[in-house]
Write a protein that holds these residues in place. Sequence first.
Motif, PDB file in Angstrom:
ATOM      1  N   LEU A   1       0.827  -1.200   0.000  1.00 34.09           N
ATOM      2  CA  LEU A   1       0.000   0.000   0.000  1.00 34.09           C
ATOM      3  C   LEU A   1       0.864   1.253   0.000  1.00 34.09           C
ATOM      4  N   GLU A   2       2.012   1.195   0.644  1.00 29.98           N
ATOM      5  CA  GLU A   2       2.921   2.334   0.636  1.00 29.98           C
ATOM      6  C   GLU A   2       3.423   2.617  -0.781  1.00 29.98           C
ATOM      7  N   ALA A   3       3.693   1.580  -1.551  1.00 33.46           N
ATOM      8  CA  ALA A   3       4.125   1.763  -2.943  1.00 33.46           C
ATOM      9  C   ALA A   3       3.021   2.428  -3.766  1.00 33.46           C
ATOM     10  N   ILE A   4       1.779   2.017  -3.539  1.00 33.30           N
ATOM     11  CA  ILE A   4       0.654   2.642  -4.228  1.00 33.30           C
ATOM     12  C   ILE A   4       0.512   4.090  -3.779  1.00 33.30           C
ATOM     13  N   ARG A   5       0.688   4.322  -2.490  1.00 31.53           N
ATOM     14  CA  ARG A   5       0.611   5.689  -1.942  1.00 31.53           C
ATOM     15  C   ARG A   5       1.620   6.608  -2.621  1.00 31.53           C
ATOM     16  N   GLU A   6       2.828   6.138  -2.776  1.00 35.18           N
ATOM     17  CA  GLU A   6       3.869   6.931  -3.440  1.00 35.18           C
ATOM     18  C   GLU A   6       3.493   7.215  -4.896  1.00 35.18           C
ATOM     19  N   ALA A   7       2.940   6.228  -5.577  1.00 34.95           N
ATOM     20  CA  ALA A   7       2.550   6.408  -6.982  1.00 34.95           C
ATOM     21  C   ALA A   7       1.436   7.436  -7.127  1.00 34.95           C
ATOM     22  N   THR A   8       0.485   7.466  -6.188  1.00 36.26           N
ATOM     23  CA  THR A   8      -0.637   8.412  -6.298  1.00 36.26           C
ATOM     24  C   THR A   8      -0.213   9.844  -6.002  1.00 36.26           C
TER      25      THR A   8
END
Length: 77
Positions: free
Chosen positions: A49-56
């Motif tokens: 989820l942190e990786a997705i957070r960074e992408a958004t």
Amino acid sequence: MHEATFEINSKSDAEAVRRLVERAYDILREETREVSGDEAGQSEVLDELEAIREATRRSTPGTLTIQYDQSDEAFEG
């Protein structure tokens, strides 16, 4: 299986998805901290989820798809 897809076609869409992911990340991090006692107990789910957070945070067009696969098993204990 349940699925929700968010199409990101504008800056306001990107901001809404960013806020959704930020909030989900914060809640999951707090719940993980309460269970494990510290941040060392972060789960693989939190890392993903942190990786997705960074992408958004980049605020670009795209698609966010969330899938929930429900298990027929009950929780233990």
